[in-house]
Design a protein around this motif. Structure first.
Motif, PDB file in Angstrom:
ATOM      1  N   VAL A  15      33.336  40.262 -32.633  1.00  0.00           N
ATOM      2  CA  VAL A  15      32.740  39.817 -31.382  1.00  0.00           C
ATOM      3  C   VAL A  15      33.475  38.558 -30.935  1.00  0.00           C
ATOM      4  CG1 VAL A  15      30.624  38.901 -30.366  1.00  0.00           C
ATOM      5  CG2 VAL A  15      30.504  40.820 -31.956  1.00  0.00           C
ATOM      6  N   MET A  16      33.928  38.543 -29.672  1.00  0.00           N
ATOM      7  CA  MET A  16      34.687  37.404 -29.172  1.00  0.00           C
ATOM      8  C   MET A  16      33.786  36.403 -28.461  1.00  0.00           C
ATOM      9  SD  MET A  16      36.462  35.807 -26.444  1.00  0.00           S
ATOM     10  CE  MET A  16      37.106  36.869 -25.173  1.00  0.00           C
ATOM     11  N   ILE A  17      33.911  35.143 -28.863  1.00  0.00           N
ATOM     12  CA  ILE A  17      33.193  34.040 -28.237  1.00  0.00           C
ATOM     13  C   ILE A  17      34.216  33.115 -27.606  1.00  0.00           C
ATOM     14  CG2 ILE A  17      31.708  32.033 -28.634  1.00  0.00           C
ATOM     15  CD1 ILE A  17      30.389  33.608 -30.915  1.00  0.00           C
ATOM     16  N   LEU A  18      33.974  32.735 -26.361  1.00  0.00           N
ATOM     17  CA  LEU A  18      34.847  31.813 -25.646  1.00  0.00           C
ATOM     18  C   LEU A  18      34.235  30.416 -25.696  1.00  0.00           C
ATOM     19  CD1 LEU A  18      37.216  31.072 -23.778  1.00  0.00           C
ATOM     20  CD2 LEU A  18      35.816  31.894 -21.852  1.00  0.00           C
ATOM     21  N   VAL A  19      35.022  29.446 -26.158  1.00  0.00           N
ATOM     22  CA  VAL A  19      34.600  28.049 -26.220  1.00  0.00           C
ATOM     23  C   VAL A  19      35.379  27.278 -25.154  1.00  0.00           C
ATOM     24  CG1 VAL A  19      34.554  25.945 -27.622  1.00  0.00           C
ATOM     25  CG2 VAL A  19      34.099  28.181 -28.689  1.00  0.00           C
ATOM     26  N   ILE A  20      34.646  26.635 -24.239  1.00  0.00           N
ATOM     27  CA  ILE A  20      35.272  25.875 -23.155  1.00  0.00           C
ATOM     28  C   ILE A  20      34.851  24.410 -23.294  1.00  0.00           C
ATOM     29  CG2 ILE A  20      35.605  25.680 -20.665  1.00  0.00           C
ATOM     30  CD1 ILE A  20      34.305  28.541 -20.487  1.00  0.00           C
ATOM     31  N   ASP A  21      35.813  23.562 -23.622  1.00  0.00           N
ATOM     32  CA  ASP A  21      35.523  22.135 -23.775  1.00  0.00           C
ATOM     33  C   ASP A  21      36.826  21.357 -23.634  1.00  0.00           C
ATOM     34  OD1 ASP A  21      34.776  19.479 -24.968  1.00  0.00           O
ATOM     35  OD2 ASP A  21      32.903  20.560 -25.354  1.00  0.00           O
ATOM     36  N   VAL A  26      36.121  19.117 -30.381  1.00  0.00           N
ATOM     37  CA  VAL A  26      34.971  20.015 -30.215  1.00  0.00           C
ATOM     38  C   VAL A  26      35.438  21.463 -30.274  1.00  0.00           C
ATOM     39  CG1 VAL A  26      33.193  20.805 -28.595  1.00  0.00           C
ATOM     40  CG2 VAL A  26      33.567  18.350 -28.948  1.00  0.00           C
ATOM     41  N   ARG A  27      36.526  21.767 -29.564  1.00  0.00           N
ATOM     42  CA  ARG A  27      37.062  23.134 -29.598  1.00  0.00           C
ATOM     43  C   ARG A  27      37.417  23.539 -31.026  1.00  0.00           C
ATOM     44  NH1 ARG A  27      40.171  21.208 -25.373  1.00  0.00           N
ATOM     45  NH2 ARG A  27      42.100  21.490 -26.573  1.00  0.00           N
ATOM     46  N   SER A  28      38.078  22.658 -31.748  1.00  0.00           N
ATOM     47  CA  SER A  28      38.482  22.961 -33.128  1.00  0.00           C
ATOM     48  C   SER A  28      37.282  23.141 -34.049  1.00  0.00           C
ATOM     49  CB  SER A  28      39.368  21.840 -33.678  1.00  0.00           C
ATOM     50  OG  SER A  28      40.571  21.772 -32.981  1.00  0.00           O
ATOM     51  N   VAL A  41      37.413  33.971 -31.848  1.00  0.00           N
ATOM     52  CA  VAL A  41      37.192  32.832 -30.956  1.00  0.00           C
ATOM     53  C   VAL A  41      38.424  32.609 -30.083  1.00  0.00           C
ATOM     54  CG1 VAL A  41      36.661  30.364 -30.811  1.00  0.00           C
ATOM     55  CG2 VAL A  41      35.702  31.735 -32.679  1.00  0.00           C
ATOM     56  N   LYS A  42      38.153  32.405 -28.800  1.00  0.00           N
ATOM     57  CA  LYS A  42      39.189  31.964 -27.869  1.00  0.00           C
ATOM     58  C   LYS A  42      38.702  30.639 -27.314  1.00  0.00           C
ATOM     59  CE  LYS A  42      41.331  36.233 -26.947  1.00  0.00           C
ATOM     60  NZ  LYS A  42      42.135  37.001 -26.062  1.00  0.00           N
ATOM     61  N   THR A  43      39.653  29.746 -27.018  1.00  0.00           N
ATOM     62  CA  THR A  43      39.274  28.435 -26.506  1.00  0.00           C
ATOM     63  C   THR A  43      39.998  28.146 -25.205  1.00  0.00           C
ATOM     64  OG1 THR A  43      40.995  27.274 -27.746  1.00  0.00           O
ATOM     65  CG2 THR A  43      38.842  27.543 -28.829  1.00  0.00           C
ATOM     66  N   ALA A  44      39.368  27.295 -24.396  1.00  0.00           N
ATOM     67  CA  ALA A  44      39.958  26.851 -23.138  1.00  0.00           C
ATOM     68  C   ALA A  44      39.589  25.383 -22.948  1.00  0.00           C
ATOM     69  CB  ALA A  44      39.430  27.681 -21.976  1.00  0.00           C
ATOM     70  N   PRO A  45      40.566  24.549 -22.550  1.00  0.00           N
ATOM     71  CA  PRO A  45      40.279  23.130 -22.370  1.00  0.00           C
ATOM     72  C   PRO A  45      39.644  22.776 -21.026  1.00  0.00           C
ATOM     73  CG  PRO A  45      42.603  23.527 -22.019  1.00  0.00           C
ATOM     74  CD  PRO A  45      41.997  24.834 -22.441  1.00  0.00           C
ATOM     75  N   LEU A  61      29.993  36.057 -25.602  1.00  0.00           N
ATOM     76  CA  LEU A  61      29.229  34.829 -25.395  1.00  0.00           C
ATOM     77  C   LEU A  61      30.201  33.735 -24.984  1.00  0.00           C
ATOM     78  CD1 LEU A  61      26.495  33.186 -25.848  1.00  0.00           C
ATOM     79  CD2 LEU A  61      27.416  32.669 -28.117  1.00  0.00           C
ATOM     80  N   ILE A  62      29.715  32.792 -24.159  1.00  0.00           N
ATOM     81  CA  ILE A  62      30.520  31.629 -23.778  1.00  0.00           C
ATOM     82  C   ILE A  62      29.747  30.373 -24.144  1.00  0.00           C
ATOM     83  CG2 ILE A  62      31.560  30.347 -21.871  1.00  0.00           C
ATOM     84  CD1 ILE A  62      31.886  33.045 -20.407  1.00  0.00           C
ATOM     85  N   LEU A  63      30.414  29.478 -24.877  1.00  0.00           N
ATOM     86  CA  LEU A  63      29.897  28.139 -25.148  1.00  0.00           C
ATOM     87  C   LEU A  63      30.663  27.197 -24.235  1.00  0.00           C
ATOM     88  CD1 LEU A  63      29.787  28.170 -29.055  1.00  0.00           C
ATOM     89  CD2 LEU A  63      27.881  28.494 -27.482  1.00  0.00           C
ATOM     90  N   MET A  64      29.964  26.544 -23.308  1.00  0.00           N
ATOM     91  CA  MET A  64      30.628  25.807 -22.241  1.00  0.00           C
ATOM     92  C   MET A  64      30.156  24.364 -22.142  1.00  0.00           C
ATOM     93  SD  MET A  64      30.341  26.538 -18.139  1.00  0.00           S
ATOM     94  CE  MET A  64      30.783  28.248 -18.300  1.00  0.00           C
ATOM     95  N   ASP A  65      31.117  23.446 -22.190  1.00  0.00           N
ATOM     96  CA  ASP A  65      30.839  22.040 -21.918  1.00  0.00           C
ATOM     97  C   ASP A  65      30.479  21.910 -20.444  1.00  0.00           C
ATOM     98  OD1 ASP A  65      30.666  19.280 -22.268  1.00  0.00           O
ATOM     99  OD2 ASP A  65      32.821  18.964 -22.065  1.00  0.00           O
ATOM    100  N   MET A  66      29.810  20.823 -20.090  1.00  0.00           N
ATOM    101  CA  MET A  66      29.404  20.644 -18.698  1.00  0.00           C
ATOM    102  C   MET A  66      30.214  19.588 -17.963  1.00  0.00           C
ATOM    103  SD  MET A  66      25.389  21.366 -18.626  1.00  0.00           S
ATOM    104  CE  MET A  66      25.527  21.540 -16.872  1.00  0.00           C
TER     105      MET A  66
END
Length: 130
Positions: A15-21, A26-28, A41-45, A61-66
């Protein structure tokens, strides 16, 4: 026999989760924790890179900074959430911020967020929510 084969193939796919921060630490940290839990896991700055990924594939799922600049209002995250929901309306988004407030959480939920987590997060609690 076919049903068993399909089930076996699905179990092999992660299952792929995208982390945006914007914070690389935090991404690491999130990436390491999620990979250890068995997720891809895929990450985006930032928003631009995140939208490139969201347009190309659907994360589970997406985990997203605000906040992605010095601003701490959460407006950047709310804007990105709305953009993500245009392309992936069914993908749950968990908003994350160190500058959380009840008002910001309500705004996020009204904009389509699935959950709202304040930083620093508790690993066990975060994994349980996923």
């Amino acid at each position: 026999m076919v049903k068993i084969l399909i089930f076996a193939v699905n179990k092999l796919q992660k299952v792929m989760i995208l982390v945006i921060d914007d914070d690389s630490a935090v991404r690491s940290s999130l990436s390491f924790m999620l990979k250890r839990a068995g997720y891809e896991v895929k990450t985006a700055p930032g928003p631009r890179e995140a939208m490139d990924i969201v347009r190309a594939e659907a994360p589970a799922l997406i985990l997203m900074d605000m906040n992605f600049t010095l601003s701490t209002t959460g407006e950047e995250g709310l804007t990105l959430l709305k953009q993500v929901k245009v392309f992936r309306p069914d993908v749950p988004v968990v908003l994350m911020t160190a500058w959380g407030s009840i008002q910001l959480a309500v705004q996020g939920m009204q904009a389509g967020a699935f959950d709202f987590i304040t930083k620093p997060w508790n690993n066990a609690a975060l994994l349980q929510r996923i």
